[in-house]
Design an enzyme around this catalytic site. Sequence first.
Site, PDB file in Angstrom:
ATOM      1  N   ARG A  83       0.838  -1.199   0.000  1.00 43.53           N
ATOM      2  CA  ARG A  83       0.000   0.000   0.000  1.00 43.53           C
ATOM      3  C   ARG A  83       0.868   1.242   0.000  1.00 43.53           C
ATOM      4  O   ARG A  83       1.816   1.372   0.762  1.00 43.53           O
ATOM      5  CB  ARG A  83      -0.904   0.027   1.228  1.00 43.53           C
ATOM      6  CG  ARG A  83      -1.580   1.395   1.386  1.00 43.53           C
ATOM      7  CD  ARG A  83      -3.018   1.327   1.606  1.00 43.53           C
ATOM      8  NE  ARG A  83      -3.633   2.640   1.536  1.00 43.53           N
ATOM      9  CZ  ARG A  83      -4.602   3.035   2.321  1.00 43.53           C
ATOM     10  NH1 ARG A  83      -5.068   2.222   3.231  1.00 43.53           N
ATOM     11  NH2 ARG A  83      -5.123   4.231   2.180  1.00 43.53           N
ATOM     12  N   ARG A  92      -6.035   1.887  -4.062  1.00 42.62           N
ATOM     13  CA  ARG A  92      -5.147   1.236  -3.097  1.00 42.62           C
ATOM     14  C   ARG A  92      -5.083  -0.261  -3.338  1.00 42.62           C
ATOM     15  O   ARG A  92      -6.074  -0.877  -3.716  1.00 42.62           O
ATOM     16  CB  ARG A  92      -5.579   1.533  -1.677  1.00 42.62           C
ATOM     17  CG  ARG A  92      -6.930   0.962  -1.369  1.00 42.62           C
ATOM     18  CD  ARG A  92      -7.737   1.729  -0.407  1.00 42.62           C
ATOM     19  NE  ARG A  92      -7.956   3.076  -0.821  1.00 42.62           N
ATOM     20  CZ  ARG A  92      -8.457   4.005  -0.062  1.00 42.62           C
ATOM     21  NH1 ARG A  92      -8.803   3.746   1.155  1.00 42.62           N
ATOM     22  NH2 ARG A  92      -8.640   5.214  -0.496  1.00 42.62           N
ATOM     23  N   ASP A  95      -6.669  -1.815   1.820  1.00 35.57           N
ATOM     24  CA  ASP A  95      -7.046  -0.896   2.886  1.00 35.57           C
ATOM     25  C   ASP A  95      -7.686  -1.751   3.975  1.00 35.57           C
ATOM     26  O   ASP A  95      -8.564  -2.569   3.688  1.00 35.57           O
ATOM     27  CB  ASP A  95      -8.058   0.133   2.363  1.00 35.57           C
ATOM     28  CG  ASP A  95      -8.446   1.149   3.421  1.00 35.57           C
ATOM     29  OD1 ASP A  95      -7.556   1.621   4.149  1.00 35.57           O
ATOM     30  OD2 ASP A  95      -9.642   1.483   3.512  1.00 35.57           O
ATOM     31  N   ASP A  97      -9.473  -1.311   7.737  1.00 30.71           N
ATOM     32  CA  ASP A  97      -9.992  -0.384   8.730  1.00 30.71           C
ATOM     33  C   ASP A  97     -10.551  -1.141   9.929  1.00 30.71           C
ATOM     34  O   ASP A  97     -11.207  -2.177   9.760  1.00 30.71           O
ATOM     35  CB  ASP A  97     -11.117   0.484   8.146  1.00 30.71           C
ATOM     36  CG  ASP A  97     -10.609   1.515   7.155  1.00 30.71           C
ATOM     37  OD1 ASP A  97      -9.491   2.027   7.349  1.00 30.71           O
ATOM     38  OD2 ASP A  97     -11.337   1.817   6.196  1.00 30.71           O
TER      39      ASP A  97
END
Length: 161
Positions: A83, A92, A95, A97
């Site tokens: 990344r 990207r 990712d 989260d």
Amino acid sequence: MVKVALSFGSNIGDKSQHIQSALDILDAVENTQFIKQSSFYQTAPWGDTSQDWFLNACAIIETQLAPTELLTITQSIEAQLGRKHTRRWGPRVIDIDILVYEGVELRSEHLNIPHIQIEHRAFVLIPLIEIWPDLILYGESLETHIERLERTPGDVAIYKP
């Protein structure tokens, strides 16, 4: 052990492989146990719409790690998989989260739990309800949040390779 919901997204290269690699690396993290993974969903880009569609998924883990320790690990996995931080909401490779960390509400410069704007993001709520259907977010069910979303046909579709 604390229950945690994570989201995964990719819109560069072999998207499903990037997400699977992230899940595999996460599964090997000490003091963390993988519980469940959602299906993969093909989703329209959010924020910056001038890019390829994303592949998204959510996963549930249980962990003994503190939220900031988990953030360090997820960012390390992102870096390991290539990344590069370019522009906000831009393309990207991967990712990751932290969406929900059971029993924790946190607002800081580097980490927000529950994740900021989670209740407005179909690409998060739809995979999340698949694996944690009884989750209450801001005092309401995920189903209630999903019903409130403004969506266009096809903005979130289950991915079948």
